[in-house]
Structure formats: structure tokens, C-alpha cells
Design a protein around this motif. Sequence first.
Motif, short mmCIF file in Angstrom:
data_model
loop_
_atom_site.label_atom_id
_atom_site.label_comp_id
_atom_site.label_asym_id
_atom_site.label_seq_id
_atom_site.Cartn_x
_atom_site.Cartn_y
_atom_site.Cartn_z
N LEU A 35 0.83 -1.21 0.00
CA LEU A 35 0.00 0.00 0.00
C LEU A 35 0.86 1.26 0.00
N ARG A 36 1.93 1.25 0.78
CA ARG A 36 2.83 2.40 0.81
C ARG A 36 3.49 2.60 -0.54
N ASN A 37 3.93 1.51 -1.17
CA ASN A 37 4.56 1.61 -2.49
C ASN A 37 3.55 2.07 -3.55
N PHE A 38 2.28 1.66 -3.39
CA PHE A 38 1.24 2.07 -4.33
C PHE A 38 1.05 3.59 -4.27
N MET A 39 1.04 4.15 -3.08
CA MET A 39 0.84 5.59 -2.96
C MET A 39 2.07 6.38 -3.42
N ARG A 40 3.26 5.78 -3.34
CA ARG A 40 4.48 6.44 -3.81
C ARG A 40 4.71 6.25 -5.31
N ASP A 41 3.99 5.34 -5.92
CA ASP A 41 4.22 4.98 -7.31
C ASP A 41 3.91 6.17 -8.22
N ARG A 42 4.85 6.51 -9.10
CA ARG A 42 4.67 7.64 -10.01
C ARG A 42 3.52 7.41 -10.98
N VAL A 43 3.36 6.18 -11.45
CA VAL A 43 2.27 5.90 -12.39
C VAL A 43 0.93 6.18 -11.74
N THR A 44 0.75 5.76 -10.50
CA THR A 44 -0.50 6.02 -9.78
C THR A 44 -0.74 7.51 -9.64
N GLN A 45 0.28 8.25 -9.28
CA GLN A 45 0.12 9.69 -9.11
C GLN A 45 -0.21 10.38 -10.42
N VAL A 46 0.46 9.96 -11.51
CA VAL A 46 0.21 10.57 -12.82
C VAL A 46 -1.20 10.25 -13.30
N VAL A 47 -1.64 9.00 -13.13
CA VAL A 47 -2.98 8.61 -13.59
C VAL A 47 -4.05 9.38 -12.81
N HIS A 98 -3.36 -2.49 -16.40
CA HIS A 98 -2.24 -3.38 -16.70
C HIS A 98 -1.10 -3.18 -15.71
N HIS A 99 -0.82 -1.93 -15.36
CA HIS A 99 0.26 -1.63 -14.42
C HIS A 99 -0.03 -2.24 -13.04
N ILE A 100 -1.25 -2.09 -12.57
CA ILE A 100 -1.61 -2.64 -11.25
C ILE A 100 -1.57 -4.16 -11.28
N ALA A 101 -2.01 -4.76 -12.38
CA ALA A 101 -1.98 -6.22 -12.48
C ALA A 101 -0.55 -6.74 -12.41
N SER A 102 0.39 -6.03 -13.01
CA SER A 102 1.79 -6.46 -12.91
C SER A 102 2.41 -6.07 -11.57
N LEU A 103 1.90 -5.02 -10.94
CA LEU A 103 2.44 -4.57 -9.65
C LEU A 103 2.17 -5.57 -8.53
N ILE A 104 1.03 -6.27 -8.59
CA ILE A 104 0.67 -7.17 -7.48
C ILE A 104 1.11 -8.61 -7.74
N GLN A 105 1.90 -8.84 -8.78
CA GLN A 105 2.44 -10.19 -8.98
C GLN A 105 3.52 -10.44 -7.94
N ALA A 106 3.61 -11.68 -7.50
CA ALA A 106 4.52 -12.03 -6.40
C ALA A 106 5.97 -11.66 -6.70
N SER A 107 6.42 -11.90 -7.92
CA SER A 107 7.82 -11.60 -8.24
C SER A 107 8.10 -10.11 -8.16
N ASN A 108 7.15 -9.27 -8.61
CA ASN A 108 7.36 -7.83 -8.54
C ASN A 108 7.29 -7.32 -7.10
N ILE A 109 6.41 -7.91 -6.30
CA ILE A 109 6.32 -7.51 -4.89
C ILE A 109 7.63 -7.82 -4.17
N ILE A 110 8.14 -9.02 -4.39
CA ILE A 110 9.39 -9.42 -3.73
C ILE A 110 10.55 -8.56 -4.22
N ALA A 111 10.59 -8.26 -5.51
CA ALA A 111 11.68 -7.43 -6.04
C ALA A 111 11.63 -6.02 -5.48
N SER A 112 10.43 -5.44 -5.37
CA SER A 112 10.35 -4.07 -4.84
C SER A 112 10.68 -4.02 -3.36
#
Length: 195
Positions: A35-47, A98-112
Motif C-alpha cells: 500500500l505504501r509503495n502504491f501511494m508512492r508509485d509515479r504511475v499512480t500519481q500521474v494517472v 495493466h500496471h496494477i496487475a503487474s504490480l501485485i504479482q509475487a515476483s514484482n512484490i518481492i523485487a520491490s
Amino acid sequence: MSTIAGSMMTVVGGTFSMTLVTLALASSQYTSRILRNFMRDRVTQVVLGIFTGIFTYCLIVLRTIRGGEESGFIPNLAVSFSVVLAIGGISVLIFFIHHIASLIQASNIIASVAAETMVAVDRHFPEQHGNGPVDNDEDQSPLPLQERSWQAVAAKGNGYIQTVDNAALLCLAREHQTIVRMEPVLINQVGPWPL
């Protein structure tokens, strides 16, 4: 114009509420940092900014439209541009999903989370601290740690240590030509952490 403005706010409300529910479910399974990363995400802020900007633009253009048979005024170019903005908003919505769908994948969560953890480790434990020699180090013959007389520094209140300013402690230790030692308190031990 009122339809476009209303639809933009509906899209913002619906999309972001469903996204937050999805992220809340994902954060309960993985980590609350999502949730914290979602609010900091530039794509979310721009959209969010694009949807709010389209809504604001439509309200401003809607304000300039005057009805009536004699003094009626409709800015055709501004209305046409709002239709283009609405179509662009749909494209941004598809990209955001599409961005959110890739953001919540396990590999992306672990990498971030791993990247964020490495930044925190580098910030709190930089490699250069303590590695260089202290001035006149070769002239000093320090006592073994057991033979030194230690001075405990008591805590001023209850709580726990969240961060330690290693650079300031290192400078203080060099300035006073001493050693700063931190030891964890055992569970059955009562009292402050000795420093």
C-alpha cells in the motif's frame, strides 16, 4: 461536457476503490509495504492527476457554455478537445489496470521489497563507516575490550530504538578517542541498553 466530467469522477472512484481492495488483499498475503509503495508509485500519481485534470478541464469548459437562443455560446474547439481527452483517459485507464496487475504479482512484490530493503541497509549501514583508520591509529595501543571501563547510558524513557545515527556516533567516538558499544538487552534482563 457534464457526461464526460461525471464519467471521469466515476472512473476515478471505481478504479481506485477496486485497486485499493485488491492491494489490501495482496498486502495481507505478502507485506503491508504494498500500500505504501502504491501511494508512492509515479504511475499512480500521474494517472490520478490525469483523471482529475480532465474532470477540472470539463468543469471549466462547462462554465463557459451559455445557453439561450440569442446569446448562446458553445466553444466547439474546447468541447472537441474534451472528447479527445476522454478517449485519452480511457487509454490511461487501460494502461493503469495493466500496471496494477503487474504490480501485485509475487515476483514484482518481492523485487520491490528487496530493493527497498537494500536501500535501507545501505542508508543505515554504509560500508565506509568504521573501515578507515582513525588519526594516529598506529601510535595507539588500545586495551582489550574486557579491560576497558564502560559507561552505561540510560534511556530517558520507555520504547525501542528505531534508527541509529552511525555517522554521528563514529564522529563522537573519534572526537573523544573512545569506543561506542551497543548491546541488545536480554529478555530476562531489566534495565537500559548499555552503550
